[in-house]
Design an enzyme around this catalytic site. Structure first.
Site, PDB file in Angstrom:
ATOM      1  N   HIS A 139      15.593 -17.035 -14.086  1.00  0.00           N
ATOM      2  CA  HIS A 139      17.090 -17.349 -14.562  1.00  0.00           C
ATOM      3  C   HIS A 139      17.298 -18.709 -15.230  1.00  0.00           C
ATOM      4  CE1 HIS A 139      20.995 -18.807 -12.824  1.00  0.00           C
ATOM      5  NE2 HIS A 139      21.335 -17.699 -13.577  1.00  0.00           N
ATOM      6  N   ARG A 140      17.860 -18.509 -16.594  1.00  0.00           N
ATOM      7  CA  ARG A 140      17.792 -19.654 -17.227  1.00  0.00           C
ATOM      8  C   ARG A 140      16.479 -20.217 -17.712  1.00  0.00           C
ATOM      9  NH1 ARG A 140      22.814 -22.740 -14.344  1.00  0.00           N
ATOM     10  NH2 ARG A 140      23.977 -21.009 -13.776  1.00  0.00           N
TER      11      ARG A 140
ATOM     12  N   ASP B 130      21.436 -18.322 -21.547  1.00  0.00           N
ATOM     13  CA  ASP B 130      23.048 -18.134 -21.931  1.00  0.00           C
ATOM     14  C   ASP B 130      23.009 -18.584 -23.287  1.00  0.00           C
ATOM     15  OD1 ASP B 130      23.909 -17.615 -18.888  1.00  0.00           O
ATOM     16  OD2 ASP B 130      22.808 -19.362 -18.853  1.00  0.00           O
TER      17      ASP B 130
ATOM     18  N   GLU C 298      22.202 -13.398 -22.227  1.00  0.00           N
ATOM     19  CA  GLU C 298      23.766 -13.418 -21.664  1.00  0.00           C
ATOM     20  C   GLU C 298      24.550 -14.075 -22.703  1.00  0.00           C
ATOM     21  OE1 GLU C 298      24.590 -14.988 -17.981  1.00  0.00           O
ATOM     22  OE2 GLU C 298      26.989 -14.555 -18.158  1.00  0.00           O
TER      23      GLU C 298
ATOM     24  N   LYS D 254      27.513 -15.664 -23.235  1.00  0.00           N
ATOM     25  CA  LYS D 254      28.399 -16.681 -22.124  1.00  0.00           C
ATOM     26  C   LYS D 254      29.928 -16.979 -22.686  1.00  0.00           C
ATOM     27  CE  LYS D 254      27.192 -18.037 -18.531  1.00  0.00           C
ATOM     28  NZ  LYS D 254      27.599 -17.120 -17.513  1.00  0.00           N
TER      29      LYS D 254
ATOM     30  N   ASP E 262      15.612 -18.306  -9.942  1.00  0.00           N
ATOM     31  CA  ASP E 262      15.248 -19.759 -10.479  1.00  0.00           C
ATOM     32  C   ASP E 262      13.879 -19.849 -10.165  1.00  0.00           C
ATOM     33  OD1 ASP E 262      17.816 -19.868 -11.059  1.00  0.00           O
ATOM     34  OD2 ASP E 262      18.297 -21.569  -9.490  1.00  0.00           O
TER      35      ASP E 262
ATOM     36  N   HIS F 290      24.425 -23.058 -20.744  1.00  0.00           N
ATOM     37  CA  HIS F 290      25.197 -22.176 -19.664  1.00  0.00           C
ATOM     38  C   HIS F 290      26.856 -22.880 -19.618  1.00  0.00           C
ATOM     39  CE1 HIS F 290      26.940 -21.352 -15.439  1.00  0.00           C
ATOM     40  NE2 HIS F 290      26.088 -20.204 -15.785  1.00  0.00           N
TER      41      HIS F 290
ATOM     42  N   GLU G   9      15.916 -14.978 -18.650  1.00  0.00           N
ATOM     43  CA  GLU G   9      17.262 -14.907 -18.806  1.00  0.00           C
ATOM     44  C   GLU G   9      17.637 -16.176 -19.496  1.00  0.00           C
ATOM     45  OE1 GLU G   9      21.441 -15.346 -17.626  1.00  0.00           O
ATOM     46  OE2 GLU G   9      20.209 -16.739 -17.113  1.00  0.00           O
TER      47      GLU G   9
HETATM   48  O1  G3P Z   1      22.100 -13.331 -15.487  1.00  0.00           O
HETATM   49  C1  G3P Z   1      23.038 -13.324 -14.345  1.00  0.00           C
HETATM   50  C2  G3P Z   1      23.264 -14.673 -14.091  1.00  0.00           C
HETATM   51  O2  G3P Z   1      22.848 -15.681 -15.084  1.00  0.00           O
HETATM   52  C3  G3P Z   1      24.818 -14.770 -14.184  1.00  0.00           C
HETATM   53  O3  G3P Z   1      25.196 -16.228 -13.646  1.00  0.00           O
HETATM   54  O4  G3P Z   1      26.338 -18.168 -14.129  1.00  0.00           O
HETATM   55  O5  G3P Z   1      23.957 -18.194 -13.893  1.00  0.00           O
HETATM   56  O6  G3P Z   1      25.352 -17.112 -15.929  1.00  0.00           O
HETATM   57  P1  G3P Z   1      25.297 -17.471 -14.515  1.00  0.00           P
HETATM   58 CA    CA Z   2      23.265 -16.446 -17.167  1.00  0.00          CA
END
Ligand code: G3P
Ligand code: CA
Length: 282
Positions: free
Chosen positions: A44-45, A73, A153, A155, A271, A86, A71
């Site tokens: 995540h990120r 943004d 993503e 964003k 994460d 993000h 992943e």
């Molecule tokens: O991939 C899903 C997740 O990243 C969505 O939430 O706020 O971390 O972008 P957020």
């Molecule tokens: Ca995201």
């Protein structure tokens, strides 16, 4: 339990789904290679538990922790460059207050790329990351290469009119392991028009309704990606019966990881990809 659900998941699209539904989602018949061997690990990120989010350092850490996919943004600068970020502002993840006093709470998209590149996007996380820069989307794609899949993503895409076509153009031809997702499903419809062959995901904060899932099928969506807090085995089965896959975010505690694995999700966004990898390896 997990094997049973996986076997059912393989058979259900071929046995219970009406022919018209399958015809609308041919991609569902071919399970992506990255999910064939089990639950996919998505950083995540980047591996944002151990490196500053949405940076190349977080990409490298994710690869080191054996993430299948990363992943990130995507937003856009004032002069039209796609970048990884993000938040709506730069205040939390950079030294913008020091470099551009008085602009810390300005929209991220009001900064040019040259301005963003002056910012330190690593020191906020730890001194060992001092000098880390906000990468462009192109730098991220190039840097990751074929070391991991990409879960991209869009964003707040309504803030950036036309960003769907720009991401599609920068991606070019579809390639294995690349998926584009957003909470903004209208934006994803525009992305599907711009890049019909790139797998798409719809993000959900709340549990998707049957009508929303039918809408996703009709739009050719491959991944339904809800919060793990609204996800259980019934939802996973419902999504799979419609020929789609489920990926949950953001799962950072081991008991929650195990619950989602038992529920049969296709991928988990975390994460801490190394922790998830250890849980999966038993
Ligand atoms: O991939 C899903 C997740 O990243 C969505 O939430 O706020 O971390 O972008 P957020
Ligand atoms: Ca995201």
């Amino acid at each position: 339990m997990r094997l049973t659900r996986r076997l059912l998941g393989t058979l259900l699209p071929l046995t219970l789904v009406p022919a018209a539904v399958v015809a609308l989602s041919p991609a569902a018949l071919a399970e992506p290679a990255q999910t064939r061997t089990g639950t996919e690990v998505v950083a995540h990120r980047g591996a944002s538990g151990d490196a500053p989010e949405n940076t190349l350092a977080a990409v490298d850490e994710a690869v080191e922790q054996q993430a299948d996919s990363i992943e990130i943004d995507v937003q856009r600068t004032a002069d039209g460059h796609l970048v990884l970020l993000h938040d709506a502002t730069l205040a939390r993840t950079t030294d913008v207050e020091q470099v551009f006093p008085g602009r810390a709470l300005d929209p991220a998209g009001s900064f040019t790329l040259a301005e963003l590149k002056q910012l330190d996007a690593g020191s906020w996380f730890g001194p060992g990351f001092a000098g880390e820069r906000i990468p462009t989307f192109a730098e991220f794609v190039e840097h990751t290469g074929d070391r991991a899949g990409l879960l991209i993503e869009l964003k707040e895409p309504a803030t950036y009119p036309g960003i769907e076509k720009e991401v599609a153009a920068e991606l070019g031809a579809p390639r294995p392991g690349v998926v584009v997702q957003s909470f903004d499903h209208d934006a994803m419809r525009r992305f599907a028009e711009a890049a019909p062959d790139v797998p798409a995901g719809w993000l959900f904060e709340t549990r998707p309704t049957g009508a929303q899932l039918d809408d996703a099928v009709a739009t050719g969506v491959e991944q339904i990606n809800p919060s793990f807090r609204v996800t259980d085995a019934d939802l996973v089965d419902t999504v799979r019966a419609r020929g789609m896959q489920t990926g949950v975010y953001t799962v950072n505690e081991e008991p929650d990881m195990r619950r989602m694995i038992d529920a049969g999700v296709d991928r988990i966004i975390t994460d801490h990809p190394g922790v998830l990898r250890d849980v999966l390896d038993g």
